[in-house]
Design a protein around this motif. Structure first.
Motif, mmCIF file in Angstrom:
data_model
loop_
_atom_site.group_PDB
_atom_site.id
_atom_site.type_symbol
_atom_site.label_atom_id
_atom_site.label_comp_id
_atom_site.label_asym_id
_atom_site.label_seq_id
_atom_site.Cartn_x
_atom_site.Cartn_y
_atom_site.Cartn_z
ATOM 1 N N GLU A 299 1.271 14.100 -16.980
ATOM 2 C CA GLU A 299 -0.102 14.566 -16.868
ATOM 3 C C GLU A 299 -0.826 13.675 -15.878
ATOM 4 O O GLU A 299 -0.488 12.503 -15.704
ATOM 5 C CB GLU A 299 -0.817 14.529 -18.223
ATOM 6 N N ASP B 17 -6.673 10.292 -15.966
ATOM 7 C CA ASP B 17 -8.089 10.640 -16.081
ATOM 8 C C ASP B 17 -8.914 9.892 -15.045
ATOM 9 O O ASP B 17 -9.896 10.422 -14.523
ATOM 10 C CB ASP B 17 -8.610 10.284 -17.477
ATOM 11 N N ARG C 40 -4.970 7.033 -18.597
ATOM 12 C CA ARG C 40 -4.858 8.376 -19.174
ATOM 13 C C ARG C 40 -5.008 8.281 -20.679
ATOM 14 O O ARG C 40 -4.369 7.441 -21.328
ATOM 15 C CB ARG C 40 -3.501 9.004 -18.822
ATOM 16 N N ASP C 41 -5.871 9.123 -21.275
ATOM 17 C CA ASP C 41 -6.056 9.191 -22.729
ATOM 18 C C ASP C 41 -6.368 7.816 -23.323
ATOM 19 O O ASP C 41 -5.879 7.458 -24.397
ATOM 20 C CB ASP C 41 -4.821 9.787 -23.410
ATOM 21 N N GLY C 42 -7.175 7.052 -22.617
ATOM 22 C CA GLY C 42 -7.642 5.783 -23.156
ATOM 23 C C GLY C 42 -6.660 4.633 -23.053
ATOM 24 O O GLY C 42 -6.922 3.546 -23.581
ATOM 25 N N ARG C 43 -5.533 4.845 -22.355
ATOM 26 C CA ARG C 43 -4.534 3.783 -22.203
ATOM 27 C C ARG C 43 -4.175 3.623 -20.724
ATOM 28 O O ARG C 43 -4.322 4.553 -19.922
ATOM 29 C CB ARG C 43 -3.267 4.102 -23.003
ATOM 30 N N ARG D 110 -4.232 -0.274 -24.573
ATOM 31 C CA ARG D 110 -5.559 0.304 -24.527
ATOM 32 C C ARG D 110 -6.249 -0.085 -23.217
ATOM 33 O O ARG D 110 -6.173 -1.242 -22.791
ATOM 34 C CB ARG D 110 -6.402 -0.186 -25.696
#
Length: 545
Positions: free
Chosen positions: A10, A13, A37-40, A509
């Motif tokens: 993916e 972000d 991506r996705d907070g990591r 994270r």
């Protein structure tokens, strides 16, 4: 078409590129860019390699050469008290007793009825030209009818006459066990109270803070720490009501810090009570409850020392004064019962231990607990570690203990010299020795005992310079790389979160801080002036300058 690594399924972000990203990984790698991506953290590397990963919805942030570090982790800070300090008479910038008195007088002019005047605790008398605390008669001039409470750190406070009258302290009031109502050479009360004289005689009479006050305190504290580049903290000693308020902020999604909490215990029954509502590691990615905190001695003016304190004219005139152990009602036997219960339940244990006599006894007590229930995989801690005896390091290694160190000397340095003498003041918080002995260690501030300024702490670690006493113990200084490790992965280890935070590595994270200065190359004296331009927690911006 561009080549996309098989591991990337993916788009990121967000991508940050063209910067100096200090990863604080095992090799202390420095790269140009990082993808989230996705907070990591998804990947890190060169600008070209990371920008190749971007997709149509990826947000790209040009760092323009700025330095990025992992989000700072303060392993020992009293978040609720930071929030309270931000709501009180602030004395950060006071440089004379006149400044202190004028601040209190201004507050007294608008005080309602018989309400208390409460100052913030994050200041120190040695920042004043007079180098001393105000006396009761000086506070009386500022507020003759309104009770005044001026705390300094967690161990000392000054009261005016109206406050002492309301509380019931007079010339005949005896010192409580473990505390002192300070008297001058003539036996007159000066207004200063130390240790349990503050916590047991005075603080129960201060205005209660409601649950909603506590919520506001925590939110104020979080916002301020985000502004300073802090993304995670260890909170050493909360009671259940404050933990409940913190849980509420996490549940409603407004917690902008990760918090690892230790439950405050004062006696053995508190351990069994805590065991009724949390297990070690209870929580989620924003809040964990990991263990217990006990307060075994005082600070610079009350720590238990092997050799006597210096005589401080007008304040401490007993040539045989050695400070205090602050033990539970059952004395050493009950303290060791607390440790045994904590070990049996698998709790992490952090014990406040400043003086060399305190640390010497703590090593004996930790060793006895270990004989019954092994603690060598629980990361029990010596908190503050001002004056560790040389022989204590062997026990710390044998039991796999950790330490947490804070920059108290930045403001307390002058008092350390006055109360302890030059030799002990130079040695105090011997970070170089602690690291050379192989003791895992986390950094922090202990705010609001001293200000919640991470870069002031890093500056002190690197220079051993202070606001009040010049350079103390330059032989105990560490490099900026070591100091940054203490404030990131070292602190993450101290709060049991090193697998998730503390470095910029794929899978962790996405907590980071963007600085206005190259922390690794700027002159050492400029470190304390570094400012934060952006703070991100889990890939989300929680502060932007």
């Amino acid at each position: 078409m561009r080549s996309i690594p098989d591991s990337v399924i993916e788009w990121p972000d967000i991508v940050l590129y063209d910067g100096k990203v200090v990863t604080v990984d095992a090799d202390f790698s420095i790269v140009e860019a990082v993808a989230i991506r996705d907070g990591r953290f998804l990947a890190s590397g060169s600008t070209d390699s990371i920008r190749e990963l971007t997709g149509p919805d990826t947000v790209e942030l040009d760092l323009e050469g700025r330095t990025v570090i992992p989000g700072l982790v303060d392993s020992h800070i009293h978040l609720d008290r930071v929030g309270i300090a931000l709501d009180r008479i602030e004395l950060f910038d006071a440089r004379s007793l006149d400044d202190v008195i004028e601040s209190i007088q201004a507050a007294a002019e608008t005080a309602a009825g018989d309400s208390w005047l409460l100052a913030a605790s994050s200041w120190h008398e040695s920042q004043l030209t007079e180098g001393r605390l105000p006396r009761v008669e000086e506070l009386d001039r500022a507020a003759p009818e309104t009770p005044v409470f001026v705390p300094r750190g967690m161990h000392v406070a000054v009261l005016n006459s109206a406050a002492m009258e309301r509380i019931g302290i007079d010339e005949d009031t005896p010192n409580p066990e473990g505390g002192t109502i300070v008297r001058d050479a003539d036996g007159d009360i000066t207004g200063v109270v130390l240790e349990t004289a503050r916590t047991q005689l005075v603080e129960p009479h201060l205005p209660d803070r409601s649950y909603h006050d506590t919520l506001a305190d925590l939110e104020r504290g979080m916002a301020e720490l985000n502004r300073r580049g802090v993304t995670a903290i260890g909170i050493p000693g909360l009671y259940r009501d404050s933990i409940r308020a913190l849980e509420a902020l996490v549940t409603e999604g407004s917690a902008t810090l990760r918090s690892s909490v230790l439950v405050k215990v004062d006696e053995a029954s508190d351990v069994t009570d805590a065991a009724a509502y949390f297990a070690p590691g209870f929580g989620n990615e924003r809040l964990r409850v990991d263990g217990l905190k006990y307060f075994l001695d005082g600070g610079v003016e009350g720590a238990a020392l092997r050799d006597p304190y210096e005589v401080v004219e007008g304040v401490q005139e007993d040539p045989d004064y050695h400070g205090h152990l602050t033990l539970p009602p059952g004395g050493k036997a009950e303290f060791e019962e607390i440790l045994a219960l904590a070990a049996e339940r698998g709790y992490q244990m952090h014990t406040h231990a400043v003086g060399d006599a305190t640390i010497e006894y703590l090593m004996e007590a930790y060793s006895r607990a270990h004989e019954t229930s092994p603690i060598d995989d629980l990361r029990w801690a010596v908190v503050h570690a001002f004056l560790p005896p040389e022989e204590s390091f062997e026990t710390m290694r044998e039991l796999d203990l950790i330490s947490t160190v804070q920059n108290h000397p930045t403001y307390l340095g002058a008092n350390m010299e006055r109360w302890w003498g030059e030799e002990r003041a130079r040695y105090a918080i011997p970070i170089r020795d602690i690291l050379d002995e192989g003791i895992p260690t986390g950094g922090g501030t202990d705010a609001p005992v001293v200000p919640w300024r991470p870069f002031e702490s890093l500056w002190w670690m690197v220079t051993r310079d202070t606001i009040t006493a010049g350079v103390l113990g330059p032989e105990q200084a560490v490099s900026i790389e070591e100091a940054l490790r203490l404030w990131t992965i070292g602190s993450a280890y101290a709060v049991n979160w090193e697998a998730e935070i503390g470095s910029i590595e794929p899978g962790k994270r996405a907590d980071l801080t963007i600085l206005d200065t190259d922390l690794l190359t700027c002159p050492s004296d400029d470190i304390r002036e570094v400012s934060v331009e952006r703070t991100m927690v889990g890939g989300e911006t929680v502060y932007e300058a």
